[in-house]
Design a protein around this motif. Structure first.
Motif, PDB file in Angstrom:
ATOM      1  N   HIS A   7       0.846  -1.206  -0.043  1.00 39.65           N
ATOM      2  CA  HIS A   7       0.095  -0.078  -0.030  1.00 39.65           C
ATOM      3  C   HIS A   7       0.965   1.199   0.094  1.00 39.65           C
ATOM      4  CE1 HIS A   7      -3.809  -1.987   0.956  1.00 39.65           C
ATOM      5  NE2 HIS A   7      -3.047  -2.736   1.435  1.00 39.65           N
ATOM      6  N   ARG A   8       0.496   2.155  -0.882  1.00 39.90           N
ATOM      7  CA  ARG A   8       1.268   3.234  -0.797  1.00 39.90           C
ATOM      8  C   ARG A   8       0.275   4.596  -0.298  1.00 39.90           C
ATOM      9  NH1 ARG A   8       6.050   2.921  -3.138  1.00 39.90           N
ATOM     10  NH2 ARG A   8       6.310   1.187  -4.586  1.00 39.90           N
ATOM     11  N   VAL A   9       0.827   5.420   0.464  1.00 37.94           N
ATOM     12  CA  VAL A   9       0.069   6.538   1.027  1.00 37.94           C
ATOM     13  C   VAL A   9       0.716   7.676   1.177  1.00 37.94           C
ATOM     14  CG1 VAL A   9      -0.826   7.434   3.163  1.00 37.94           C
ATOM     15  CG2 VAL A   9      -1.071   4.921   2.769  1.00 37.94           C
ATOM     16  N   SER A  10       0.292   8.641   0.510  1.00 42.36           N
ATOM     17  CA  SER A  10       0.938  10.027   0.410  1.00 42.36           C
ATOM     18  C   SER A  10       0.716  10.841   1.759  1.00 42.36           C
ATOM     19  CB  SER A  10       0.380  10.990  -0.558  1.00 42.36           C
ATOM     20  OG  SER A  10       0.971  10.195  -2.039  1.00 42.36           O
ATOM     21  N   LEU A  11       1.581  11.337   2.238  1.00 47.16           N
ATOM     22  CA  LEU A  11       1.277  12.037   3.443  1.00 47.16           C
ATOM     23  C   LEU A  11       1.690  13.612   3.356  1.00 47.16           C
ATOM     24  CD1 LEU A  11       2.961   9.564   6.106  1.00 47.16           C
ATOM     25  CD2 LEU A  11       0.501   9.978   5.476  1.00 47.16           C
TER      26      LEU A  11
END
Length: 93
Positions: A7-11
């Motif tokens: 899973h890739r999540v931008s913060l």
């Protein structure tokens, strides 16, 4: 990875503090992820309030521990033995 799936999540945003309690409170409120020592969150991990994440492409900074003694000249042998044991325990891979 969660259950074997990447899973890739931008913060965005940043919160900076020197307070372990503040970082823990932010994580517990669900406002983001935190880098804390296991001893600071072990109860929250055990209760399920927090979950441990392994970030494969992130590296943590090296941290230092300092032992402050009044003087090296008159350090009691028990203090020296403790510091030697602590250094040996912390240097294990």
């Amino acid at each position: 990875m969660i259950d074997g799936e990447l899973h890739r999540v931008s913060l965005s945003g940043r919160f900076t503090t020197a307070s372990v309690e503040a970082v823990r409170a932010i994580a517990l409120s669900g406002s983001g992820i935190a880098m804390l020592g296991h001893w600071d969150v072990r109860q929250h991990l055990a209760s399920g309030q927090l979950v441990e994440l392994t970030l494969e492409d992130a590296a943590t900074e090296q941290l230092s521990i300092w032992a402050v003694t009044p003087t090296r000249r008159y350090t009691p042998s028990r203090v020296k033995a403790f510091l030697d044991a602590l250094e040996q325990a912390l240097s294990r891979d």
